[in-house]
Scaffold this motif. Structure first.
Motif, PDB file in Angstrom:
ATOM      1  N   LEU A 176       0.832  -1.211   0.000  1.00  0.00           N
ATOM      2  CA  LEU A 176       0.000   0.000   0.000  1.00  0.00           C
ATOM      3  C   LEU A 176       0.866   1.261   0.000  1.00  0.00           C
ATOM      4  O   LEU A 176       0.581   2.220  -0.723  1.00  0.00           O
ATOM      5  N   LYS A 177       1.912   1.252   0.804  1.00  0.00           N
ATOM      6  CA  LYS A 177       2.799   2.415   0.889  1.00  0.00           C
ATOM      7  C   LYS A 177       3.419   2.713  -0.476  1.00  0.00           C
ATOM      8  O   LYS A 177       3.490   3.870  -0.891  1.00  0.00           O
ATOM      9  N   GLN A 178       3.824   1.667  -1.184  1.00  0.00           N
ATOM     10  CA  GLN A 178       4.411   1.850  -2.511  1.00  0.00           C
ATOM     11  C   GLN A 178       3.383   2.464  -3.467  1.00  0.00           C
ATOM     12  O   GLN A 178       3.697   3.361  -4.239  1.00  0.00           O
ATOM     13  N   ALA A 179       2.153   1.982  -3.392  1.00  0.00           N
ATOM     14  CA  ALA A 179       1.093   2.532  -4.246  1.00  0.00           C
ATOM     15  C   ALA A 179       0.859   4.002  -3.924  1.00  0.00           C
ATOM     16  O   ALA A 179       0.719   4.834  -4.823  1.00  0.00           O
ATOM     17  N   LEU A 180       0.837   4.339  -2.649  1.00  0.00           N
ATOM     18  CA  LEU A 180       0.585   5.721  -2.242  1.00  0.00           C
ATOM     19  C   LEU A 180       1.757   6.637  -2.596  1.00  0.00           C
ATOM     20  O   LEU A 180       1.557   7.813  -2.915  1.00  0.00           O
ATOM     21  N   ARG A 181       2.946   6.104  -2.552  1.00  0.00           N
ATOM     22  CA  ARG A 181       4.107   6.892  -3.013  1.00  0.00           C
ATOM     23  C   ARG A 181       3.983   7.187  -4.503  1.00  0.00           C
ATOM     24  O   ARG A 181       4.321   8.279  -4.951  1.00  0.00           O
ATOM     25  N   LEU A 182       3.510   6.186  -5.245  1.00  0.00           N
ATOM     26  CA  LEU A 182       3.279   6.375  -6.678  1.00  0.00           C
ATOM     27  C   LEU A 182       2.268   7.495  -6.904  1.00  0.00           C
ATOM     28  O   LEU A 182       2.345   8.226  -7.880  1.00  0.00           O
ATOM     29  N   ALA A 183       1.340   7.622  -5.968  1.00  0.00           N
ATOM     30  CA  ALA A 183       0.316   8.675  -6.039  1.00  0.00           C
ATOM     31  C   ALA A 183       0.829  10.001  -5.477  1.00  0.00           C
ATOM     32  O   ALA A 183       0.048  10.936  -5.295  1.00  0.00           O
ATOM     33  N   SER A 184       2.129  10.067  -5.184  1.00  0.00           N
ATOM     34  CA  SER A 184       2.759  11.272  -4.618  1.00  0.00           C
ATOM     35  C   SER A 184       2.144  11.681  -3.286  1.00  0.00           C
ATOM     36  O   SER A 184       2.007  12.857  -2.980  1.00  0.00           O
ATOM     37  N   ASP A 185       1.764  10.695  -2.503  1.00  0.00           N
ATOM     38  CA  ASP A 185       1.218  10.936  -1.172  1.00  0.00           C
ATOM     39  C   ASP A 185       2.386  11.285  -0.251  1.00  0.00           C
ATOM     40  O   ASP A 185       3.272  10.463  -0.033  1.00  0.00           O
ATOM     41  N   ALA A 186       2.389  12.501   0.285  1.00  0.00           N
ATOM     42  CA  ALA A 186       3.487  12.962   1.137  1.00  0.00           C
ATOM     43  C   ALA A 186       3.557  12.203   2.457  1.00  0.00           C
ATOM     44  O   ALA A 186       4.597  12.179   3.104  1.00  0.00           O
ATOM     45  N   ASP A 187       2.474  11.589   2.858  1.00  0.00           N
ATOM     46  CA  ASP A 187       2.432  10.854   4.124  1.00  0.00           C
ATOM     47  C   ASP A 187       2.052   9.391   3.865  1.00  0.00           C
ATOM     48  O   ASP A 187       1.211   8.822   4.551  1.00  0.00           O
ATOM     49  N   ALA A 188       2.678   8.795   2.865  1.00  0.00           N
ATOM     50  CA  ALA A 188       2.326   7.440   2.419  1.00  0.00           C
ATOM     51  C   ALA A 188       2.415   6.409   3.541  1.00  0.00           C
ATOM     52  O   ALA A 188       1.557   5.531   3.654  1.00  0.00           O
ATOM     53  N   ALA A 189       3.427   6.519   4.399  1.00  0.00           N
ATOM     54  CA  ALA A 189       3.608   5.522   5.464  1.00  0.00           C
ATOM     55  C   ALA A 189       2.427   5.529   6.439  1.00  0.00           C
ATOM     56  O   ALA A 189       1.862   4.475   6.748  1.00  0.00           O
ATOM     57  N   ASN A 190       2.052   6.704   6.920  1.00  0.00           N
ATOM     58  CA  ASN A 190       0.929   6.781   7.862  1.00  0.00           C
ATOM     59  C   ASN A 190      -0.396   6.469   7.185  1.00  0.00           C
ATOM     60  O   ASN A 190      -1.281   5.854   7.790  1.00  0.00           O
ATOM     61  N   HIS A 191      -0.542   6.873   5.955  1.00  0.00           N
ATOM     62  CA  HIS A 191      -1.756   6.599   5.195  1.00  0.00           C
ATOM     63  C   HIS A 191      -1.919   5.089   5.004  1.00  0.00           C
ATOM     64  O   HIS A 191      -3.001   4.531   5.223  1.00  0.00           O
ATOM     65  N   ALA A 192      -0.824   4.405   4.628  1.00  0.00           N
ATOM     66  CA  ALA A 192      -0.859   2.946   4.444  1.00  0.00           C
ATOM     67  C   ALA A 192      -1.193   2.253   5.763  1.00  0.00           C
ATOM     68  O   ALA A 192      -1.985   1.312   5.805  1.00  0.00           O
ATOM     69  N   SER A 193      -0.611   2.741   6.846  1.00  0.00           N
ATOM     70  CA  SER A 193      -0.880   2.165   8.166  1.00  0.00           C
ATOM     71  C   SER A 193      -2.356   2.298   8.528  1.00  0.00           C
ATOM     72  O   SER A 193      -2.979   1.357   9.031  1.00  0.00           O
ATOM     73  N   ALA A 194      -2.935   3.462   8.254  1.00  0.00           N
ATOM     74  CA  ALA A 194      -4.358   3.681   8.543  1.00  0.00           C
ATOM     75  C   ALA A 194      -5.233   2.748   7.709  1.00  0.00           C
ATOM     76  O   ALA A 194      -6.231   2.212   8.210  1.00  0.00           O
ATOM     77  N   LEU A 195      -4.878   2.533   6.459  1.00  0.00           N
ATOM     78  CA  LEU A 195      -5.653   1.632   5.595  1.00  0.00           C
ATOM     79  C   LEU A 195      -5.589   0.185   6.097  1.00  0.00           C
ATOM     80  O   LEU A 195      -6.592  -0.539   6.054  1.00  0.00           O
ATOM     81  N   VAL A 196      -4.435  -0.225   6.578  1.00  0.00           N
ATOM     82  CA  VAL A 196      -4.314  -1.582   7.121  1.00  0.00           C
ATOM     83  C   VAL A 196      -5.144  -1.708   8.388  1.00  0.00           C
ATOM     84  O   VAL A 196      -5.859  -2.695   8.579  1.00  0.00           O
TER      85      VAL A 196
END
Length: 186
Positions: A132-152
Motif C-alpha cells: 500500500l505504501k508503494q502505491a501511495l508513493r506512486l500517487a505522490s502521497d506525502a504521508d504514504a507511510a501513515n496513510h498505508a498504516s491507517a488503511l491496514v
C-alpha cells in the motif's frame, strides 16, 4: 482408489477452513478435525507434523492468494491512488469469500497455538502495508507511510467486525462509500 498425499493434505486444510467458518466458533482440536474427516488423528499427523503446521498451510494459502492478486493490481493499474483502493477492496473481498481464513487473519484461531503463527500473520500485514505504501508513493502521497498504516488498520477492523458478527457484517459492505475518507480525490 487411494488419494495422493497432496490431495489428502488439501482436503485436511479445506476441512479446517470450513470448521473455522462456523459462526459460533470454538477452538478446533485435532480430534474434532479427524472426526469431521472420518479419519484417525494419526492419519492427520501423517500429513502434518502438528496442528501449527496445518495453520501454516492456511497462512500460505492467504499469502499466496492475496499477493498474487496484489501483484496483478499493481501491474494493471497505473494510478497509485486507484491501486491502494483496489488493494484494500481486494483484501476485504478475499476475506468475505473465505470467512474461515478471517479467523486466521484476525488471530482468533491462532490463540493458544505456536507464537510463530501470529508472527507470520503480522509479517503478512507488514508486507501488505508496504505494498500500500508503494502505491501511495506512486500517487505522490506525502504521508504514504501513515496513510498505508491507517488503511491496514481499517482493513483489520473490517475483518474483526466480520468475524465478531458471526460473518454477518460483510467487510466489503460500505467500502465504496467509505473509501472517499481514506482515499480522497486529489
Amino acid at each position: 482408489m487411494p488419494r495422493a498425499k497432496g490431495e489428502r493434505k488439501q482436503e485436511i486444510l479445506e476441512a479446517l477452513a470450513r470448521m473455522l467458518e462456523a459462526p459460533k466458533w470454538e477452538k478446533i482440536t485435532t480430534a474434532a478435525l479427524a472426526e469431521k474427516l472420518e479419519v484417525s488423528e494419526a492419519a492427520l499427523y501423517r500429513h502434518f507434523a502438528s496442528k501449527a503446521q496445518m495453520y501454516e498451510g492456511l497462512i500460505e494459502f492467504i499469502e499466496s492468494s492475496v499477493f498474487t492478486l496484489a501483484n496483478k493490481i499493481t501491474q494493471d493499474e497505473s494510478s497509485g491512488r486507484e491501486q491502494a483502493g483496489k488493494l484494500v477492496e481486494m483484501l476485504l473481498a478475499f476475506a468475505e469469500k473465505n470467512p474461515g481464513m478471517v479467523r486466521v487473519m484476525t488471530g482468533d484461531a491462532l490463540v493458544g497455538e505456536h507464537e510463530r503463527l501470529q508472527v507470520r500473520m503480522n509479517q503478512f500485514y507488514d508486507r501488505f502495508e508496504a505494498t500500500l505504501k508503494q502505491a501511495l508513493r506512486l500517487a505522490s502521497d506525502a504521508d504514504a507511510a501513515n496513510h498505508a498504516s491507517a488503511l491496514v488498520r481499517y482493513s483489520i477492523g473490517c475483518l474483526q467486525q466480520f468475524a465478531k458478527s458471526g460473518f454477518a457484517r460483510r467487510p466489503v459492505e460500505g467500502f465504496t462509500a467509505q473509501r472517499r475518507y481514506f482515499l480522497p480525490q486529489t
